[in-house]
Design a protein around this motif. Structure first.
Motif, short mmCIF file in Angstrom:
data_model
loop_
_atom_site.label_atom_id
_atom_site.label_comp_id
_atom_site.label_asym_id
_atom_site.label_seq_id
_atom_site.Cartn_x
_atom_site.Cartn_y
_atom_site.Cartn_z
N THR A 1 0.85 -1.20 0.00
CA THR A 1 0.00 0.00 0.00
C THR A 1 0.88 1.24 0.00
OG1 THR A 1 -0.13 -0.03 2.41
CG2 THR A 1 -1.92 -1.11 1.22
N PHE A 2 0.58 2.14 -0.94
CA PHE A 2 1.38 3.37 -1.05
C PHE A 2 0.65 4.35 -1.96
CE2 PHE A 2 4.50 6.11 -3.09
CZ PHE A 2 5.15 6.60 -1.97
N SER A 3 0.72 5.60 -1.61
CA SER A 3 0.22 6.66 -2.50
C SER A 3 0.97 7.94 -2.18
CB SER A 3 -1.28 6.85 -2.30
OG SER A 3 -1.73 7.92 -3.09
N CYS A 4 1.39 8.66 -3.21
CA CYS A 4 2.13 9.91 -3.03
C CYS A 4 1.30 11.04 -3.64
CB CYS A 4 3.48 9.80 -3.74
SG CYS A 4 4.40 11.35 -3.71
N HIS A 5 1.01 12.08 -2.85
CA HIS A 5 0.25 13.21 -3.38
C HIS A 5 0.51 14.45 -2.52
CE1 HIS A 5 -2.73 12.57 -0.18
NE2 HIS A 5 -2.54 11.28 -0.42
N GLY B 1 -1.31 16.23 -0.74
CA GLY B 1 -2.04 16.36 0.52
C GLY B 1 -1.29 15.78 1.71
N LEU B 2 -0.21 15.09 1.48
CA LEU B 2 0.54 14.45 2.57
C LEU B 2 1.47 15.46 3.25
CD1 LEU B 2 1.46 11.13 0.73
CD2 LEU B 2 -0.08 11.34 2.69
N ASP B 3 1.65 15.31 4.58
CA ASP B 3 2.51 16.26 5.28
C ASP B 3 3.99 16.07 4.93
OD1 ASP B 3 3.00 13.91 6.58
OD2 ASP B 3 2.43 14.62 8.58
N CYS B 4 4.30 14.97 4.26
CA CYS B 4 5.69 14.73 3.86
C CYS B 4 5.97 15.21 2.43
CB CYS B 4 6.01 13.25 3.96
SG CYS B 4 4.93 12.24 2.92
N PHE B 5 5.00 15.87 1.80
CA PHE B 5 5.13 16.24 0.39
C PHE B 5 6.44 16.99 0.13
CE2 PHE B 5 3.81 18.97 -3.33
CZ PHE B 5 3.84 17.93 -4.25
N THR B 6 7.24 16.49 -0.75
CA THR B 6 8.56 16.97 -1.20
C THR B 6 9.70 16.70 -0.19
OG1 THR B 6 8.49 19.28 -0.40
CG2 THR B 6 7.49 18.84 -2.55
N GLU B 7 9.38 16.06 0.94
CA GLU B 7 10.46 15.73 1.89
C GLU B 7 11.53 14.85 1.23
OE1 GLU B 7 11.34 16.66 5.08
OE2 GLU B 7 9.91 18.20 4.51
N CYS B 8 11.09 14.02 0.28
CA CYS B 8 12.03 13.10 -0.38
C CYS B 8 12.91 13.82 -1.41
CB CYS B 8 11.25 11.97 -1.04
SG CYS B 8 9.89 12.59 -2.04
N CYS B 9 12.68 15.11 -1.63
CA CYS B 9 13.45 15.87 -2.62
C CYS B 9 14.58 16.65 -1.96
CB CYS B 9 12.53 16.82 -3.38
SG CYS B 9 11.19 15.96 -4.22
N VAL C 1 10.79 5.96 -9.42
CA VAL C 1 10.70 4.60 -8.89
C VAL C 1 10.51 4.58 -7.37
CG1 VAL C 1 13.15 4.09 -8.49
CG2 VAL C 1 11.63 2.28 -9.32
N TYR C 2 10.96 5.64 -6.67
CA TYR C 2 10.84 5.67 -5.20
C TYR C 2 9.38 5.51 -4.80
CZ TYR C 2 11.57 7.21 -0.40
OH TYR C 2 11.63 7.26 0.96
N PRO C 3 9.02 4.68 -3.83
CA PRO C 3 9.86 4.03 -2.82
C PRO C 3 10.33 2.63 -3.19
CG PRO C 3 7.58 3.66 -2.27
CD PRO C 3 7.59 4.43 -3.56
N PRO D 1 11.39 6.51 7.38
CA PRO D 1 10.47 7.15 8.35
C PRO D 1 9.83 8.44 7.84
CG PRO D 1 12.55 6.54 9.40
CD PRO D 1 12.72 6.30 7.93
N HIS D 2 10.56 9.21 7.02
CA HIS D 2 9.99 10.49 6.58
C HIS D 2 8.86 10.34 5.57
CE1 HIS D 2 13.02 9.91 3.28
NE2 HIS D 2 11.98 10.29 2.58
N CYS D 3 8.74 9.18 4.96
CA CYS D 3 7.77 8.97 3.88
C CYS D 3 6.47 8.41 4.44
CB CYS D 3 8.37 8.03 2.84
SG CYS D 3 7.24 7.72 1.46
N HIS D 4 5.40 9.22 4.36
CA HIS D 4 4.11 8.82 4.93
C HIS D 4 3.15 8.26 3.89
CE1 HIS D 4 5.05 11.94 8.32
NE2 HIS D 4 5.81 10.85 8.37
N GLY D 5 3.65 8.04 2.69
CA GLY D 5 2.79 7.51 1.63
C GLY D 5 2.29 6.10 1.90
N PHE D 6 2.97 5.40 2.82
CA PHE D 6 2.55 4.03 3.13
C PHE D 6 1.29 4.00 3.99
CE2 PHE D 6 7.04 3.78 2.20
CZ PHE D 6 7.08 2.73 1.32
S1 SF4 Z 1 8.12 11.35 1.19
FE1 SF4 Z 1 7.04 9.63 0.18
S2 SF4 Z 1 4.85 10.13 0.18
FE2 SF4 Z 1 5.98 11.98 0.78
S3 SF4 Z 1 6.18 13.10 -1.15
FE3 SF4 Z 1 8.01 11.82 -0.97
S4 SF4 Z 1 7.55 9.87 -1.99
FE4 SF4 Z 1 5.63 10.99 -1.69
#
Ligand code: SF4
Ligand code: SF4
Length: 247
Positions: A25-29, A31-39, A115-117, A140-145
């Motif tokens: 289960t995963f979705s990236c959008h 609306g998540l509080d982690c949006f762009t944290e992976c950048c 490709v992430y995650p 841990p920083h990725c809340h898409g799960f």
């Molecule tokens: S941290 Fe994960 S869920 Fe959040 S924006 Fe990056 S890939 Fe999407």
């Protein structure tokens, strides 16, 4: 086809192997509080096809793109030069293309961002078949799960437009993972320059081909090659370089 015990032992923490059709289960959008944290805080290695797409997205020549956005590490300790996307000095080492609204080069973002995650590795058999392996990276920083959207590696890669990236990356792997490399081949300085020119600097390559960097080409052949679009030229360049490096 699975990972060996030796492969499994070397997987980093928060990482597990994943069959291509095993659900997760995963979705990236946005609306998540982690949006762009992976950048941010990234070491984003760039493949030749990544540079082709990003150069196009920025409207720069390949040489200007390399100068402005790429760090080239060319250490004799490594078989090949490595190229990384430059991060901004904003205290968070953010990607040069990230904004509060998301990625400004989204349509042409690198394969690693798509490709992430997941992570993908490929092996090529003697008969030309490709063996694919996937891993799932839960940081841990990725809340898409937390979003209960069911995915499989196969569908996720399709949705993320990765097939074209995989096609080019698998061709480049015929150089990076060539048996002579595994046997310890050392590239000479001139070969390292050819690696950068042929795989990463296609606009300059056209100029250098016109100037005779490939020996014994007829004028008609030169014209034919420099008229190719970037994708066709990159495929030509990969194959020429492979033959040049591994005679
Ligand atoms: S941290 Fe994960 S869920 Fe959040 S924006 Fe990056 S890939 Fe999407
Ligand atoms: S290229 Fe886009 S998706 Fe990739 S790290 Fe930079 S901002 Fe994020």
């Amino acid at each position: 086809m699975g990972l060996s015990q030796a492969d499994l032992a070397h997987l980093p923490a928060n990482t597990r192997p994943l069959d291509r059709n095993t659900p997760f289960t995963f979705s990236c959008h946005s609306g998540l509080d982690c949006f762009t944290e992976c950048c941010r805080l990234l070491e984003l290695a760039l493949t030749p096809y990544d540079v082709l797409r990003l150069r196009r997205a920025t409207g720069l020549s390949s040489s200007d793109f390399l100068e402005h956005y790429v760090i080239i590490e060319d250490s004799e300790d490594e078989t090949f030069p490595r190229l990384y996307l430059t991060m901004v000095d904003d205290g968070r080492a953010s990607c040069a293309f990230v904004t509060a609204a998301g990625c400004t080069v989204y349509r042409d973002r690198p394969g690693a961002c798509r490709v992430y995650p997941l992570g993908r590795a490929s092996k090529h058999g003697a008969s030309g078949d490709t063996e694919e392996h996937y891993i799932l990276i839960q940081e841990p920083h990725c809340h898409g799960f937390l979003d209960q959207v069911t995915q499989t590696a196969e569908c996720y890669c399709l949705d993320q437009g990765l097939l074209e990236y995989n096609r080019f990356n698998d061709k480049v792997a015929s150089i990076l993972k060539h048996p002579q490399v595994r046997s310890g081949k050392i590239l000479q300085p001139e070969e390292r320059q050819l690696f950068l020119l042929f795989l990463y600097d296609l606009d300059r390559l056209r100029i250098e081909i016109s100037g005779g960097v490939i020996p014994d080409m007829t004028p008609i052949a030169v014209q034919e090659v420099i008229s190719k679009n970037d994708e066709e030229l990159l495929l030509f360049a990969i194959e020429w370089l492979r033959q040049r490096l591994f005679v």
